[in-house]
Design a protein around this motif. Sequence first.
Motif, PDB file in Angstrom:
ATOM      1  N   PHE A   1       0.846  -1.198   0.000  1.00 57.69           N
ATOM      2  CA  PHE A   1       0.000   0.000   0.000  1.00 57.69           C
ATOM      3  C   PHE A   1       0.877   1.242   0.000  1.00 57.69           C
ATOM      4  O   PHE A   1       1.820   1.349   0.788  1.00 57.69           O
ATOM      5  CB  PHE A   1      -0.907   0.010   1.227  1.00 57.69           C
ATOM      6  CG  PHE A   1      -1.732   1.259   1.362  1.00 57.69           C
ATOM      7  CD1 PHE A   1      -2.796   1.516   0.512  1.00 57.69           C
ATOM      8  CD2 PHE A   1      -1.443   2.188   2.362  1.00 57.69           C
ATOM      9  CE1 PHE A   1      -3.553   2.667   0.624  1.00 57.69           C
ATOM     10  CE2 PHE A   1      -2.199   3.338   2.500  1.00 57.69           C
ATOM     11  CZ  PHE A   1      -3.253   3.576   1.625  1.00 57.69           C
ATOM     12  N   ASP A   2       0.551   2.178  -0.882  1.00 54.74           N
ATOM     13  CA  ASP A   2       1.267   3.447  -0.959  1.00 54.74           C
ATOM     14  C   ASP A   2       0.378   4.536  -0.370  1.00 54.74           C
ATOM     15  O   ASP A   2      -0.620   4.932  -0.979  1.00 54.74           O
ATOM     16  CB  ASP A   2       1.596   3.764  -2.419  1.00 54.74           C
ATOM     17  CG  ASP A   2       2.472   5.009  -2.555  1.00 54.74           C
ATOM     18  OD1 ASP A   2       2.608   5.757  -1.561  1.00 54.74           O
ATOM     19  OD2 ASP A   2       3.029   5.221  -3.648  1.00 54.74           O
ATOM     20  N   PRO A   3       0.694   5.052   0.834  1.00 52.30           N
ATOM     21  CA  PRO A   3      -0.149   6.088   1.444  1.00 52.30           C
ATOM     22  C   PRO A   3      -0.218   7.370   0.629  1.00 52.30           C
ATOM     23  O   PRO A   3      -1.213   8.094   0.708  1.00 52.30           O
ATOM     24  CB  PRO A   3       0.538   6.348   2.798  1.00 52.30           C
ATOM     25  CG  PRO A   3       1.389   5.151   3.045  1.00 52.30           C
ATOM     26  CD  PRO A   3       1.833   4.678   1.692  1.00 52.30           C
ATOM     27  N   ALA A   4       0.816   7.653  -0.159  1.00 48.91           N
ATOM     28  CA  ALA A   4       0.831   8.899  -0.933  1.00 48.91           C
ATOM     29  C   ALA A   4      -0.254   8.898  -2.004  1.00 48.91           C
ATOM     30  O   ALA A   4      -0.873   9.929  -2.280  1.00 48.91           O
ATOM     31  CB  ALA A   4       2.203   9.104  -1.576  1.00 48.91           C
ATOM     32  N   THR A   5      -0.492   7.732  -2.609  1.00 44.53           N
ATOM     33  CA  THR A   5      -1.501   7.641  -3.668  1.00 44.53           C
ATOM     34  C   THR A   5      -2.740   6.873  -3.239  1.00 44.53           C
ATOM     35  O   THR A   5      -3.715   6.800  -3.989  1.00 44.53           O
ATOM     36  CB  THR A   5      -0.898   6.951  -4.905  1.00 44.53           C
ATOM     37  OG1 THR A   5      -0.466   5.626  -4.538  1.00 44.53           O
ATOM     38  CG2 THR A   5       0.304   7.733  -5.421  1.00 44.53           C
ATOM     39  N   GLU A   6      -2.687   6.294  -2.019  1.00 48.83           N
ATOM     40  CA  GLU A   6      -3.772   5.467  -1.485  1.00 48.83           C
ATOM     41  C   GLU A   6      -4.153   4.355  -2.467  1.00 48.83           C
ATOM     42  O   GLU A   6      -5.323   4.094  -2.713  1.00 48.83           O
ATOM     43  CB  GLU A   6      -5.001   6.316  -1.129  1.00 48.83           C
ATOM     44  CG  GLU A   6      -4.750   7.266   0.030  1.00 48.83           C
ATOM     45  CD  GLU A   6      -6.028   7.868   0.575  1.00 48.83           C
ATOM     46  OE1 GLU A   6      -7.100   7.664  -0.040  1.00 48.83           O
ATOM     47  OE2 GLU A   6      -5.973   8.524   1.638  1.00 48.83           O
ATOM     48  N   THR A   7      -3.126   3.711  -3.002  1.00 47.47           N
ATOM     49  CA  THR A   7      -3.351   2.611  -3.950  1.00 47.47           C
ATOM     50  C   THR A   7      -2.613   1.362  -3.477  1.00 47.47           C
ATOM     51  O   THR A   7      -1.602   1.445  -2.758  1.00 47.47           O
ATOM     52  CB  THR A   7      -2.859   2.974  -5.354  1.00 47.47           C
ATOM     53  OG1 THR A   7      -1.473   3.331  -5.302  1.00 47.47           O
ATOM     54  CG2 THR A   7      -3.669   4.132  -5.928  1.00 47.47           C
ATOM     55  N   PHE A   8      -3.121   0.199  -3.891  1.00 48.59           N
ATOM     56  CA  PHE A   8      -2.515  -1.078  -3.558  1.00 48.59           C
ATOM     57  C   PHE A   8      -1.855  -1.683  -4.792  1.00 48.59           C
ATOM     58  O   PHE A   8      -2.435  -1.664  -5.887  1.00 48.59           O
ATOM     59  CB  PHE A   8      -3.570  -2.056  -3.037  1.00 48.59           C
ATOM     60  CG  PHE A   8      -4.125  -1.699  -1.687  1.00 48.59           C
ATOM     61  CD1 PHE A   8      -3.517  -2.177  -0.529  1.00 48.59           C
ATOM     62  CD2 PHE A   8      -5.253  -0.895  -1.568  1.00 48.59           C
ATOM     63  CE1 PHE A   8      -4.024  -1.858   0.719  1.00 48.59           C
ATOM     64  CE2 PHE A   8      -5.765  -0.584  -0.325  1.00 48.59           C
ATOM     65  CZ  PHE A   8      -5.145  -1.063   0.825  1.00 48.59           C
ATOM     66  N   ASN A   9      -0.661  -2.224  -4.604  1.00 49.31           N
ATOM     67  CA  ASN A   9       0.020  -2.972  -5.643  1.00 49.31           C
ATOM     68  C   ASN A   9      -0.199  -4.456  -5.359  1.00 49.31           C
ATOM     69  O   ASN A   9       0.331  -4.992  -4.383  1.00 49.31           O
ATOM     70  CB  ASN A   9       1.515  -2.637  -5.649  1.00 49.31           C
ATOM     71  CG  ASN A   9       2.284  -3.390  -6.714  1.00 49.31           C
ATOM     72  OD1 ASN A   9       1.742  -4.262  -7.396  1.00 49.31           O
ATOM     73  ND2 ASN A   9       3.562  -3.071  -6.869  1.00 49.31           N
ATOM     74  N   THR A  10      -0.990  -5.112  -6.205  1.00 53.21           N
ATOM     75  CA  THR A  10      -1.317  -6.524  -5.993  1.00 53.21           C
ATOM     76  C   THR A  10      -0.480  -7.446  -6.873  1.00 53.21           C
ATOM     77  O   THR A  10      -0.758  -8.639  -6.954  1.00 53.21           O
ATOM     78  CB  THR A  10      -2.808  -6.774  -6.271  1.00 53.21           C
ATOM     79  OG1 THR A  10      -3.100  -6.396  -7.627  1.00 53.21           O
ATOM     80  CG2 THR A  10      -3.679  -5.957  -5.331  1.00 53.21           C
ATOM     81  N   SER A  11       0.535  -6.910  -7.545  1.00 50.53           N
ATOM     82  CA  SER A  11       1.355  -7.720  -8.444  1.00 50.53           C
ATOM     83  C   SER A  11       2.678  -8.131  -7.817  1.00 50.53           C
ATOM     84  O   SER A  11       3.625  -8.479  -8.517  1.00 50.53           O
ATOM     85  CB  SER A  11       1.621  -6.951  -9.741  1.00 50.53           C
ATOM     86  OG  SER A  11       2.332  -5.749  -9.486  1.00 50.53           O
ATOM     87  N   MET A  12       2.763  -8.081  -6.498  1.00 51.50           N
ATOM     88  CA  MET A  12       3.983  -8.478  -5.803  1.00 51.50           C
ATOM     89  C   MET A  12       4.197  -9.991  -5.916  1.00 51.50           C
ATOM     90  O   MET A  12       3.230 -10.760  -6.014  1.00 51.50           O
ATOM     91  CB  MET A  12       3.881  -8.090  -4.323  1.00 51.50           C
ATOM     92  CG  MET A  12       3.595  -6.624  -4.057  1.00 51.50           C
ATOM     93  SD  MET A  12       5.011  -5.575  -4.416  1.00 51.50           S
ATOM     94  CE  MET A  12       6.157  -6.144  -3.173  1.00 51.50           C
ATOM     95  N   PRO A  13       5.463 -10.456  -5.874  1.00 56.37           N
ATOM     96  CA  PRO A  13       5.716 -11.895  -5.842  1.00 56.37           C
ATOM     97  C   PRO A  13       5.101 -12.527  -4.593  1.00 56.37           C
ATOM     98  O   PRO A  13       5.074 -11.918  -3.521  1.00 56.37           O
ATOM     99  CB  PRO A  13       7.242 -11.987  -5.801  1.00 56.37           C
ATOM    100  CG  PRO A  13       7.728 -10.671  -6.346  1.00 56.37           C
ATOM    101  CD  PRO A  13       6.700  -9.663  -5.929  1.00 56.37           C
ATOM    102  N   SER A  14       4.595 -13.735  -4.724  1.00 47.82           N
ATOM    103  CA  SER A  14       3.965 -14.428  -3.600  1.00 47.82           C
ATOM    104  C   SER A  14       5.018 -15.038  -2.680  1.00 47.82           C
ATOM    105  O   SER A  14       6.170 -15.262  -3.087  1.00 47.82           O
ATOM    106  CB  SER A  14       3.044 -15.536  -4.111  1.00 47.82           C
ATOM    107  OG  SER A  14       1.987 -15.008  -4.878  1.00 47.82           O
ATOM    108  N   MET A  15       4.633 -15.316  -1.444  1.00 48.24           N
ATOM    109  CA  MET A  15       5.478 -16.087  -0.551  1.00 48.24           C
ATOM    110  C   MET A  15       5.519 -17.543  -1.031  1.00 48.24           C
ATOM    111  O   MET A  15       4.673 -17.987  -1.809  1.00 48.24           O
ATOM    112  CB  MET A  15       4.952 -16.011   0.880  1.00 48.24           C
ATOM    113  CG  MET A  15       5.032 -14.632   1.497  1.00 48.24           C
ATOM    114  SD  MET A  15       4.567 -14.615   3.248  1.00 48.24           S
ATOM    115  CE  MET A  15       2.804 -14.974   3.132  1.00 48.24           C
TER     116      MET A  15
END
Length: 228
Positions: free
Chosen positions: A178-192
């Motif tokens: 989550f980026d507080p500056a843009t209030e957006t979520f990045n859901t494309s992160m590598p999985s555990m």
Amino acid sequence: NTFSGSLILVAGGWYKGGAIATTQPDAQIVDLSTQNRACPNLPETPIAMAGATGAIVSGRPVICGGKSGDTRRHHTYRSECYHHSKTTNTWTFLTPMTTKRSFTASVPLNGKLWVMGGYAHPNTILSSTEFLPLDGGPSQPGPELPYPRDGHCAVTLSTGQVMLLGGPYPENKSVIRFDPATETFNTSMPSMRFDRYSFGCTVFNSAMHENREVVLAVGGDGESSAEV
């Protein structure tokens, strides 16, 4: 949660004295500076709870939510938030959350405690979030999570962004940022690599990774592994 340097404040949890486990109000400081040493010099929390969440916000320990009762399903979900005063060594009611939550995650963000997701009665996994101010004012709504989550873990990165890891199926391995500056979520992160629910995580600069900032995820429900 880290209280100061190598001191960790631990509050609440389950106590199993027989076949039935009950929630407890115990609170203590664990000192890891030279040895594993527990310092039972804190008063009990105002309510016995397990599955609560908390963080050190602007130098003040804050805990919220959880549930009280026992494992026979005789329990009550909580919305209360309390903070601890180092000066008076007392727990004081701060403010209630809008939603009663347990098994949630929280991080300090912009001088408030940001509480994310969690489990609510009856049988509801939450995607809502809220901000708890330290001045005793009312809870403020936060951005909705991309997916409902409970049993997850969260850390604040040095960039100010927040990383959320794991949770219920099918999000056990997922990682979002989550980026507080843009209030957006990045859901494309590598999985555990492993399924993780109700586990621990932390962020630090790793000498094994050229002193880069890394997030360490450890354990979980039925899981004994660790990964970076």
